[in-house]
Design a protein around this motif. Structure first.
Motif, mmCIF file in Angstrom:
data_model
loop_
_atom_site.group_PDB
_atom_site.id
_atom_site.type_symbol
_atom_site.label_atom_id
_atom_site.label_comp_id
_atom_site.label_asym_id
_atom_site.label_seq_id
_atom_site.Cartn_x
_atom_site.Cartn_y
_atom_site.Cartn_z
ATOM 1 N N ALA A 380 -81.204 -48.155 -66.359
ATOM 2 C CA ALA A 380 -81.234 -47.647 -64.989
ATOM 3 C C ALA A 380 -80.374 -48.579 -64.142
ATOM 4 O O ALA A 380 -80.867 -49.576 -63.612
ATOM 5 C CB ALA A 380 -82.666 -47.585 -64.465
ATOM 6 N N PRO A 381 -79.084 -48.290 -64.038
ATOM 7 C CA PRO A 381 -78.200 -49.178 -63.277
ATOM 8 C C PRO A 381 -78.537 -49.191 -61.792
ATOM 9 O O PRO A 381 -78.995 -48.192 -61.222
ATOM 10 C CB PRO A 381 -76.803 -48.578 -63.505
ATOM 11 N N GLY A 382 -78.268 -50.346 -61.161
ATOM 12 C CA GLY A 382 -78.355 -50.467 -59.718
ATOM 13 C C GLY A 382 -76.961 -50.365 -59.125
ATOM 14 O O GLY A 382 -76.193 -49.478 -59.498
ATOM 15 N N GLY A 410 -73.240 -55.516 -59.912
ATOM 16 C CA GLY A 410 -72.944 -55.643 -61.336
ATOM 17 C C GLY A 410 -71.600 -55.031 -61.667
ATOM 18 O O GLY A 410 -70.959 -54.394 -60.825
ATOM 19 N N LEU A 411 -71.170 -55.216 -62.893
ATOM 20 C CA LEU A 411 -69.934 -54.630 -63.396
ATOM 21 C C LEU A 411 -70.280 -53.591 -64.465
ATOM 22 O O LEU A 411 -71.355 -53.661 -65.084
ATOM 23 C CB LEU A 411 -69.034 -55.709 -63.994
ATOM 24 N N PRO A 412 -69.385 -52.629 -64.695
ATOM 25 C CA PRO A 412 -69.666 -51.641 -65.742
ATOM 26 C C PRO A 412 -70.042 -52.274 -67.083
ATOM 27 O O PRO A 412 -70.903 -51.751 -67.802
ATOM 28 C CB PRO A 412 -68.343 -50.867 -65.831
ATOM 29 N N ILE A 413 -69.436 -53.416 -67.393
ATOM 30 C CA ILE A 413 -69.743 -54.039 -68.683
ATOM 31 C C ILE A 413 -71.190 -54.503 -68.756
ATOM 32 O O ILE A 413 -71.777 -54.593 -69.844
ATOM 33 C CB ILE A 413 -68.777 -55.206 -68.987
ATOM 34 N N ASP A 414 -71.820 -54.796 -67.612
ATOM 35 C CA ASP A 414 -73.226 -55.216 -67.625
ATOM 36 C C ASP A 414 -74.124 -54.105 -68.154
ATOM 37 O O ASP A 414 -75.066 -54.355 -68.916
ATOM 38 C CB ASP A 414 -73.664 -55.625 -66.221
ATOM 39 N N VAL A 415 -73.850 -52.877 -67.753
ATOM 40 C CA VAL A 415 -74.590 -51.726 -68.269
ATOM 41 C C VAL A 415 -74.269 -51.530 -69.744
ATOM 42 O O VAL A 415 -75.157 -51.299 -70.578
ATOM 43 C CB VAL A 415 -74.242 -50.458 -67.472
ATOM 44 N N ALA A 416 -72.990 -51.667 -70.081
ATOM 45 C CA ALA A 416 -72.539 -51.448 -71.460
ATOM 46 C C ALA A 416 -73.175 -52.440 -72.420
ATOM 47 O O ALA A 416 -73.515 -52.090 -73.559
ATOM 48 C CB ALA A 416 -71.015 -51.548 -71.526
#
Length: 445
Positions: A380-382, A410-416
Motif C-alpha cells: 500500500a504505497p503512500g 518514497g521512490l518507485p524503487i521502494d515499492v518495487a
C-alpha cells in the motif's frame, strides 16, 4: 521529480542553515546498490527477553552474512534486533524497555530496528497474547522517534509454524531495500512451498507478470525483478506499446500490449503465459488509475471505468490463472493497494474503494492460495515520487513529502523492493500480509 528541500537539507550549507532555523532535516535514505543488491552490512546487536524463542536462530543465520554480530559491551553504532517473544506479563515488558532505553542511541543514520514477537493467536495463554499485541503500539511509537535519523522500526510476528520462515523477512528488513518501509507489521507463517534460492539472485530462472509495466512504479518493479534474475512479462495498454517494448527489450523480458479491461483480456494473458512456461512464478497487479472527484460531482463513468481497471481486471486475471496450475507450488500474487484504501481520502471514494478491495482480496484469498502452495500479499504505497505526484500542486506535494516519520516521499524503487521480497522463494512463509510503503505517513497512522 527531485525533492529540492531534501537535497538542500543534506548539503553542507543547508545543514547549517536548517539547524540554525530549527527546520526539519530529513536524512537522505540509503537504498540498494543495483550492482550489489541484497548485501547486508554493518554491525547488529541481537538480544532477547527471558524465554525468547528465536534469538539463537537469528544469530545463527546472520553469522552466514557479511553483517558483524556486535558485542553488547562494546559501544558502537549498530542495528538492533530484539526477540520479545518470551514476554508474557506486564512486568516482563520492562525487559523491552531496558534494552531500547539503553541501546536506541547507538543506532546509526538509516539504522534498522527489528522486534520479533508472537502472533497473539500463537501465544500459550490469552494474557501473553495480549502483551504480545502491545508490540504493535511500541513499534509504531518507536518508529516515530527514530525516523528523523532516517532509521526504521518494524515488527515481525510469528505464527505457529512460522519459525521456519523468519530468515527472509529479517534479512529484508535489515537491507537497504526496506528503506521506506517503517512501522510495519509482517507475519511469518508456515511456509507453503520450497524456499531454496540464491540470496543475491532469488528469481533466477523465474518468470513473472507485471501489469502497468511501461513506466513509473510498474517499470521499477520490472527492473527490480529483472535485477534479481527474473524474466518479466510486461503488460500495458496498446497506447504505451513503444515504451513497453523498449523497456522489456532492455530488461530481457517480453512485452504484451493489452488493455486488461477489454473482453477476453484475462484469457489472452493466461494463454500468453502458458505459451511461455508451464510454471509462472508470479503476477504483480500494478496497473491502476485515478479519477479524483468529490462524490457529488463524480460521474458514473469515472466510477465504473476506474473500478474495472483497479479491481475488476485483477479479479478476472486471478480467476483465469487460478483456473490452471500455472501458479501452483510456489507461485506469488501481489496486489498494489494504497494508503487511500486504508485511511480514505477526500475526492477518492472510487479509488479508495478499489484499493481497499485489493486488501480484501489478500485477506480473503490467503488461506485458499496457501492450500495450493501460493502466497498472496499486497503493498500500500503512500506518497511516491512519480509523474502523477509531480503534477499535483506545490504545497500539497510538500505536505505529502513531509508528513511522514522519515520526512520525505518514497521512490518507485521502494515499492518495487518490497514486492521483490514478497515474490522471492524464500518468502514462502509470508502470506496474507499488507505492507504500507509510506515512510510511516501520518495519513492513516
Amino acid at each position: 521529480m527531485s525533492d529540492t528541500y531534501l537535497e538542500l537539507a543534506n548539503s553542507a550549507l543547508g545543514k547549517k542553515l536548517f539547524s540554525a532555523m530549527g527546520l526539519p532535516e530529513p536524512v537522505a535514505l540509503v537504498r540498494e546498490d543495483s550492482q550489489h543488491a541484497h548485501n547486508l552490512s554493518g554491525q547488529v546487536l541481537i538480544e532477547g527477553s527471558l524465554g525468547a524463542l528465536f534469538t539463537d536462530s537469528v544469530g545463527s543465520f546472520l553469522q552466514g552474512t557479511s553483517m558483524q554480530i556486535s558485542d553488547p559491551l562494546v559501544a558502537e553504532k549498530r542495528h538492533l534486533i530484539y526477540d520479545a517473544s518470551g514476554i508474557a506479563t506486564a512486568e516482563q515488558s520492562a525487559e523491552l524497555y531496558n534494552f531500547f532505553h539503553r541501546e536506541v542511541r547507538s543506532l546509526p543514520a538509516c539504522g534498522r530496528v527489528i522486534v520479533i514477537g508472537l502472533k497473539p493467536s500463537a501465544a500459550d495463554k490469552p494474557e501473553q497474547g495480549a502483551v504480545q499485541r502491545g508490540l504493535h503500539g511500541f513499534i509504531k511509537s518507536l518508529a516515530k522517534e527514530i525516523g528523523r535519523n532516517g532509521s526504521t522500526a518494524n515488527l515481525l510476528m510469528v505464527e505457529k509454524g512460522g519459525d521456519a520462515a523468519i530468515e527472509a523477512p529479517i534479512r529484508f528488513l535489515l537491507s537497504a531495500g526496506s528503506a521506506f518501509m517503517n512501522a510495519q507489521i509482517l507475519t511469518a507463517s508456515t511456509p507453503v512451498a520450497a524456499m531454496e534460492a540464491d540470496w543475491q539472485r532469488p528469481l533466477q530462472g523465474k518468470m513473472l507478470v507485471v501489469t502497468g509495466a511501461a513506466r513509473g512504479i510498474g517499470l521499477a518493479i520490472a527492473e527490480v525483478l529483472a535485477r534479481d534474475g527474473a524474466t518479466v512479462i510486461g503488460v500495458d495498454v496498446p497506447q504505451a506499446e513503444k515504451e513497453l517494448t523498449e523497456a522489456m527489450e532492455r530488461l530481457g523480458g517480453l512485452a504484451l500490449p493489452l488493455d486488461i479491461t477489454s473482453d477476453g483480456a484475462a484469457t489472452i494473458l493466461r494463454d500468453f503465459c502458458s505459451a511461455q512456461t508451464s510454471s509462472l512464478h508470479g503476477i504483480i497487479h500494478n496497473a491502476g488509475v485515478t479519477r479524483d472527484k468529490m462524490l457529488a460531482r463524480m460521474t458514473d463513468h469515472q466510477w465504473n471505468m476506474l473500478m474495472q481497471v483497479n479491481l475488476g481486471s485483477v479479479q478476472r486475471i486471478n480467476a483465469a490463472l487460478l483456473d490452471t496450475e500455472l501458479l501452483d507450488s510456489g507461485g506469488k500474487i501481489v496486489g498494489v493497494a494504497s494508503i487511500s484504501g486504508i485511511a480514505g481520502n477526500a475526492g477518492q471514494t472510487n479509488y479508495a474503494f478499489s484499493k481497499s478491495a485489493v486488501i480484501g482480496m489478500v485477506e480473503t484469498s490467503a488461506e485458499s492460495c496457501a492450500a495450493r502452495g501460493i502466497t498472496i500479499n499486497a503493498v500500500a504505497p503512500g506518497f511516491i515520487e512519480t509523474q502523477m505526484t509531480a503534477a499535483i500542486p506545490f504545497f500539497t506535494r510538500q505536505m505529502g513529502r513531509r508528513l511522514s516519520s522519515l520526512g520525505q516521499g518514497g521512490l518507485p524503487i521502494d515499492v518495487a523492493e518490497v514486492i521483490g521480497f514478497f515474490v522471492s522463494p524464500q518468502a514462502a512463509g509470508i502470506n496474507g500480509n499488507v505492507v504500507r510503503v509510506c515512510g510511516q505517513s501520518i495519513l492513516g497512522a
